[in-house]
Design a protein around this motif. Structure first.
Motif, PDB file in Angstrom:
ATOM      1  N   LYS A  68      24.427 -52.364   0.702  1.00  0.00           N
ATOM      2  CA  LYS A  68      24.927 -53.691   0.307  1.00  0.00           C
ATOM      3  C   LYS A  68      24.900 -54.645   1.494  1.00  0.00           C
ATOM      4  CE  LYS A  68      26.144 -54.912  -3.147  1.00  0.00           C
ATOM      5  NZ  LYS A  68      25.388 -55.645  -4.186  1.00  0.00           N
ATOM      6  N   MET A  69      25.234 -54.148   2.686  1.00  0.00           N
ATOM      7  CA  MET A  69      25.175 -54.997   3.880  1.00  0.00           C
ATOM      8  C   MET A  69      23.742 -55.454   4.133  1.00  0.00           C
ATOM      9  SD  MET A  69      28.032 -55.711   5.262  1.00  0.00           S
ATOM     10  CE  MET A  69      27.459 -56.287   6.852  1.00  0.00           C
ATOM     11  N   GLU A  70      22.776 -54.561   3.932  1.00  0.00           N
ATOM     12  CA  GLU A  70      21.371 -54.936   4.119  1.00  0.00           C
ATOM     13  C   GLU A  70      20.974 -56.012   3.115  1.00  0.00           C
ATOM     14  OE1 GLU A  70      19.355 -54.121   6.647  1.00  0.00           O
ATOM     15  OE2 GLU A  70      21.112 -53.078   7.439  1.00  0.00           O
ATOM     16  N   GLU A  71      21.419 -55.883   1.883  1.00  0.00           N
ATOM     17  CA  GLU A  71      21.130 -56.898   0.866  1.00  0.00           C
ATOM     18  C   GLU A  71      21.717 -58.248   1.264  1.00  0.00           C
ATOM     19  OE1 GLU A  71      22.194 -56.029  -3.223  1.00  0.00           O
ATOM     20  OE2 GLU A  71      21.775 -53.905  -2.869  1.00  0.00           O
ATOM     21  N   LEU A  72      22.963 -58.245   1.707  1.00  0.00           N
ATOM     22  CA  LEU A  72      23.625 -59.495   2.076  1.00  0.00           C
ATOM     23  C   LEU A  72      22.976 -60.140   3.295  1.00  0.00           C
ATOM     24  CD1 LEU A  72      27.345 -58.504   1.450  1.00  0.00           C
ATOM     25  CD2 LEU A  72      25.978 -60.144   0.140  1.00  0.00           C
ATOM     26  N   LYS A  73      22.568 -59.330   4.262  1.00  0.00           N
ATOM     27  CA  LYS A  73      21.874 -59.890   5.428  1.00  0.00           C
ATOM     28  C   LYS A  73      20.585 -60.576   4.987  1.00  0.00           C
ATOM     29  CE  LYS A  73      22.233 -56.111   7.976  1.00  0.00           C
ATOM     30  NZ  LYS A  73      22.066 -55.163   9.094  1.00  0.00           N
ATOM     31  N   GLU A  74      19.907 -59.977   4.040  1.00  0.00           N
ATOM     32  CA  GLU A  74      18.675 -60.581   3.532  1.00  0.00           C
ATOM     33  C   GLU A  74      18.973 -61.888   2.801  1.00  0.00           C
ATOM     34  OE1 GLU A  74      15.241 -59.363   0.396  1.00  0.00           O
ATOM     35  OE2 GLU A  74      15.858 -57.820   1.817  1.00  0.00           O
ATOM     36  N   VAL A  75      20.015 -61.899   1.984  1.00  0.00           N
ATOM     37  CA  VAL A  75      20.391 -63.105   1.236  1.00  0.00           C
ATOM     38  C   VAL A  75      20.682 -64.259   2.191  1.00  0.00           C
ATOM     39  CG1 VAL A  75      22.234 -64.131  -0.171  1.00  0.00           C
ATOM     40  CG2 VAL A  75      21.234 -61.936  -0.832  1.00  0.00           C
ATOM     41  N   PHE A  76      21.396 -63.964   3.283  1.00  0.00           N
ATOM     42  CA  PHE A  76      21.784 -65.011   4.225  1.00  0.00           C
ATOM     43  C   PHE A  76      20.786 -65.203   5.354  1.00  0.00           C
ATOM     44  CE2 PHE A  76      25.930 -63.884   2.336  1.00  0.00           C
ATOM     45  CZ  PHE A  76      26.264 -65.137   1.851  1.00  0.00           C
ATOM     46  N   GLY A  77      19.689 -64.468   5.327  1.00  0.00           N
ATOM     47  CA  GLY A  77      18.665 -64.632   6.353  1.00  0.00           C
ATOM     48  C   GLY A  77      19.120 -64.187   7.724  1.00  0.00           C
ATOM     49  N   LEU A  78      19.901 -63.123   7.779  1.00  0.00           N
ATOM     50  CA  LEU A  78      20.436 -62.632   9.046  1.00  0.00           C
ATOM     51  C   LEU A  78      19.795 -61.305   9.413  1.00  0.00           C
ATOM     52  CD1 LEU A  78      24.193 -63.361   8.314  1.00  0.00           C
ATOM     53  CD2 LEU A  78      22.732 -64.622   9.895  1.00  0.00           C
ATOM     54  N   GLU A  79      19.708 -61.067  10.701  1.00  0.00           N
ATOM     55  CA  GLU A  79      19.249 -59.792  11.245  1.00  0.00           C
ATOM     56  C   GLU A  79      20.465 -59.092  11.845  1.00  0.00           C
ATOM     57  OE1 GLU A  79      16.160 -58.636  11.030  1.00  0.00           O
ATOM     58  OE2 GLU A  79      15.474 -60.465  10.017  1.00  0.00           O
ATOM     59  N   ALA A  80      20.333 -57.806  12.102  1.00  0.00           N
ATOM     60  CA  ALA A  80      21.448 -57.044  12.674  1.00  0.00           C
ATOM     61  C   ALA A  80      21.950 -57.683  13.973  1.00  0.00           C
ATOM     62  CB  ALA A  80      21.024 -55.599  12.911  1.00  0.00           C
ATOM     63  N   GLU A  81      21.019 -58.148  14.808  1.00  0.00           N
ATOM     64  CA  GLU A  81      21.438 -58.746  16.090  1.00  0.00           C
ATOM     65  C   GLU A  81      22.191 -60.068  15.905  1.00  0.00           C
ATOM     66  OE1 GLU A  81      17.045 -59.594  15.403  1.00  0.00           O
ATOM     67  OE2 GLU A  81      18.224 -57.780  15.492  1.00  0.00           O
ATOM     68  N   ASP A  82      22.020 -60.732  14.763  1.00  0.00           N
ATOM     69  CA  ASP A  82      22.764 -61.968  14.494  1.00  0.00           C
ATOM     70  C   ASP A  82      24.249 -61.699  14.301  1.00  0.00           C
ATOM     71  OD1 ASP A  82      20.426 -63.513  14.533  1.00  0.00           O
ATOM     72  OD2 ASP A  82      20.076 -63.164  12.390  1.00  0.00           O
ATOM     73  N   LEU A  83      24.597 -60.454  13.966  1.00  0.00           N
ATOM     74  CA  LEU A  83      25.995 -60.107  13.714  1.00  0.00           C
ATOM     75  C   LEU A  83      26.713 -59.650  14.973  1.00  0.00           C
ATOM     76  CD1 LEU A  83      25.603 -58.212  10.330  1.00  0.00           C
ATOM     77  CD2 LEU A  83      25.863 -60.662  10.739  1.00  0.00           C
ATOM     78  N   ASN A  84      25.994 -59.479  16.048  1.00  0.00           N
ATOM     79  CA  ASN A  84      26.576 -59.037  17.310  1.00  0.00           C
ATOM     80  C   ASN A  84      26.877 -60.246  18.180  1.00  0.00           C
ATOM     81  OD1 ASN A  84      27.518 -57.366  19.287  1.00  0.00           O
ATOM     82  ND2 ASN A  84      25.501 -56.730  19.998  1.00  0.00           N
ATOM     83  N   ILE A  85      27.921 -60.981  17.825  1.00  0.00           N
ATOM     84  CA  ILE A  85      28.224 -62.232  18.516  1.00  0.00           C
ATOM     85  C   ILE A  85      28.831 -61.982  19.890  1.00  0.00           C
ATOM     86  CG2 ILE A  85      28.421 -63.579  16.409  1.00  0.00           C
ATOM     87  CD1 ILE A  85      31.436 -63.406  16.640  1.00  0.00           C
ATOM     88  N   ASP A  86      28.640 -62.936  20.763  1.00  0.00           N
ATOM     89  CA  ASP A  86      29.132 -62.887  22.136  1.00  0.00           C
ATOM     90  C   ASP A  86      30.571 -63.370  22.162  1.00  0.00           C
ATOM     91  OD1 ASP A  86      29.571 -63.025  24.853  1.00  0.00           O
ATOM     92  OD2 ASP A  86      28.067 -64.577  25.223  1.00  0.00           O
TER      93      ASP A  86
END
Length: 94
Positions: A68-86
């Motif tokens: 489900k997380m992979e689906e949502l990342k695709e929906v919002f156009g995000l990659e795994a590294e986009d979720l690793n905020i500084d």
């Protein structure tokens, strides 16, 4: 929807991209919680306190959550590294 623009891993919440930045932030929090739940589940499995059926159910639930997380990342156009905020002096979140 395009991902929020980032500078050095930080979320840019300018007014034109506020919706994208908010989606990124929410997805980051969800991913953090997913990882915490996964680590806790692994400790319980390794602790030997779960039945075989509970281990199986837990594994299926975690795989479904990851899908489900992979689906949502695709929906919002995000990659795994986009979720690793500084987090500045604290380092990266994930």
């Amino acid at each position: 929807m395009q991902p929020a623009s980032q500078t050095n891993g930080r979320i840019n919440l300018d007014p034109d991209n506020a919706e994208d930045g908010l989606a990124q932030l929410v997805m980051t929090v969800i991913e953090l919680l997913r990882q915490i739940v996964e680590r806790h589940a692994m400790r319980r499995v390794e602790g030997g306190t779960l039945s075989d059926q509970q281990i199986e159910d837990l594994g299926v639930a975690l795989m479904n959550l990851e899908d489900k997380m992979e689906e949502l990342k695709e929906v919002f156009g995000l990659e795994a590294e986009d979720l690793n905020i500084d987090l500045g002096p604290l380092g990266n979140l994930l």
